[in-house]
Motif scaffolding. Structure first.
Motif, PDB file in Angstrom:
ATOM      1  N   ARG A 276      -4.805   5.488  -2.047  1.00  0.00           N
ATOM      2  CA  ARG A 276      -4.623   4.065  -1.806  1.00  0.00           C
ATOM      3  C   ARG A 276      -4.800   3.783  -0.315  1.00  0.00           C
ATOM      4  O   ARG A 276      -4.245   4.481   0.530  1.00  0.00           O
ATOM      5  CB  ARG A 276      -3.234   3.605  -2.255  1.00  0.00           C
ATOM      6  CG  ARG A 276      -3.021   3.622  -3.759  1.00  0.00           C
ATOM      7  CD  ARG A 276      -1.596   3.208  -4.091  1.00  0.00           C
ATOM      8  NE  ARG A 276      -0.635   4.129  -3.497  1.00  0.00           N
ATOM      9  CZ  ARG A 276       0.565   3.785  -3.049  1.00  0.00           C
ATOM     10  NH1 ARG A 276       0.940   2.519  -3.088  1.00  0.00           N
ATOM     11  NH2 ARG A 276       1.391   4.684  -2.540  1.00  0.00           N
TER      12      ARG A 276
ATOM     13  N   ARG B 299      -4.795   0.790   2.842  1.00  0.00           N
ATOM     14  CA  ARG B 299      -4.308  -0.537   3.217  1.00  0.00           C
ATOM     15  C   ARG B 299      -4.902  -0.945   4.549  1.00  0.00           C
ATOM     16  O   ARG B 299      -4.862  -0.187   5.517  1.00  0.00           O
ATOM     17  CB  ARG B 299      -2.780  -0.550   3.326  1.00  0.00           C
ATOM     18  CG  ARG B 299      -2.220  -1.963   3.666  1.00  0.00           C
ATOM     19  CD  ARG B 299      -0.719  -1.940   3.812  1.00  0.00           C
ATOM     20  NE  ARG B 299      -0.339  -1.194   5.004  1.00  0.00           N
ATOM     21  CZ  ARG B 299       0.816  -0.547   5.121  1.00  0.00           C
ATOM     22  NH1 ARG B 299       1.660  -0.517   4.121  1.00  0.00           N
ATOM     23  NH2 ARG B 299       1.093   0.122   6.245  1.00  0.00           N
TER      24      ARG B 299
ATOM     25  N   ALA C 227     -11.127  -1.931   0.184  1.00  0.00           N
ATOM     26  CA  ALA C 227     -10.107  -2.977   0.309  1.00  0.00           C
ATOM     27  C   ALA C 227     -10.734  -4.124   1.096  1.00  0.00           C
ATOM     28  O   ALA C 227     -11.445  -3.897   2.073  1.00  0.00           O
ATOM     29  CB  ALA C 227      -8.868  -2.450   1.013  1.00  0.00           C
TER      30      ALA C 227
ATOM     31  N   THR D 202      -5.454  -4.189   0.056  1.00  0.00           N
ATOM     32  CA  THR D 202      -5.256  -2.826  -0.419  1.00  0.00           C
ATOM     33  C   THR D 202      -6.288  -2.492  -1.487  1.00  0.00           C
ATOM     34  O   THR D 202      -6.869  -3.382  -2.117  1.00  0.00           O
ATOM     35  CB  THR D 202      -3.845  -2.632  -1.017  1.00  0.00           C
ATOM     36  OG1 THR D 202      -3.675  -3.552  -2.119  1.00  0.00           O
ATOM     37  CG2 THR D 202      -2.774  -2.872   0.013  1.00  0.00           C
TER      38      THR D 202
END
Length: 294
Positions: A92, A94, A122, A138
């Protein structure tokens, strides 16, 4: 996304490391990175490091972008910083930053693949305001090696001034929901759910017309339909048509599906206020009912 082949790349020399805040325990992947500016022609965009008035998010320095000439496509005018670290698959990501624009410029800001096909990981596309605001985007990456990802701030839509502070790209680790989903589709997990939810013991007692048990009777059981709803839209249904393609469509739909959605969209259903058009939908629903399709 096709890049503009005639863009000129200019190394911005005034790119000292900006004081960027990062999440507790997480490394800001563009901390101290050199920001590069791309533009349609020399002088179309200028970039300078300035004092961040008001210290948004505690940041004391900002990057000020002055767009003197818009670009077409808009993403040619941009600043970018390469992420030098390896980013494993299913990580993930961000992107977080503060931004403002006294001239109300729009911007597209993103983490994306450094080279073609420039796949976005993102992205957010705010219309900036004169006051500082924080923006966050994100997403999850399929995995890229060192230098495979870049942070880009794109702003070629119009002439104006934009400021960015506290630009932060952080790898947040594996997505726990993605990990759970991956675990759930493993063969052993699937088989365990089949045993638990889709199987039960069944006792069949065969009796003759007089109610007497028939020992040794041969029984054949064949499932006709699933209770589980499985379907898709049935927008191409023409219930009264006898065209070969339509009959084939209906046959394949009923062979595969037991569930359907009909095209109930306001614009087509009531194109003129007060005059709803039920006929088409009623015919489709009736056809589904007649063919045991929910």
């Amino acid at each position: 996304m096709q890049r503009h082949r005639s863009m000129s790349w200019t190394l911005a020399l005034a790119t000292a490391a900006i004081a960027l805040g990062s999440a507790a325990g997480a490394q800001n992947l563009v901390q101290g990175a050199k920001w590069y500016v791309t533009q349609t022609a020399p002088g179309a965009v200028t970039m300078e490091q300035v004092r961040a008035e008001g210290k948004p998010g505690g940041n004391t320095e900002a990057i000020r972008i002055t767009v003197k000439q818009p670009s077409d496509p808009f993403y040619v005018n941009q600043i970018a910083a390469v992420i030098s670290q390896d980013i494993p698959a299913r990580t993930r990501m961000r992107l977080r930053f503060w931004a403002r624009s006294a001239t109300g410029n729009p911007a597209r800001t993103l983490i994306e693949h450094t080279t073609a096909p420039y796949t976005s990981v993102a992205m957010t596309s705010p219309d900036l305001t004169p006051s500082w605001k924080q923006y966050v985007a994100t997403g999850m990456t399929p995995g890229y090696g060192p230098g495979g990802l870049s942070v880009r701030m794109q702003f070629g839509q119009k002439v104006g001034v934009l400021e960015f502070a506290g630009i932060e790209a952080v790898a947040l680790g594996p997505d726990p929901q993605a990990a759970l989903t991956t675990a759930a589709i493993q063969p052993d997990a699937i088989q365990a759910r089949i045993e638990r939810y889709r199987k039960r013991d069944l006792t069949v007692v065969v009796k003759d017309a007089g109610g007497r048990t028939v020992p040794g009777a041969i029984v054949k059981v064949e499932q006709q339909r699933h209770a589980f709803l499985f379907g898709c839209n049935i927008f191409n249904l023409l219930p009264s048509s006898t065209e070969p393609w339509q009959l084939e469509y209906q046959r394949k739909f009923t062979d595969l599906f037991n569930y359907a959605t009909v095209p109930f969209y306001w614009g087509a259903f009531e194109s003129e206020q007060g005059k709803p058009q039920y006929e088409r939908l009623d015919a489709m629903v009736a056809w589904c009912r007649d063919h045991n399709i929910t």
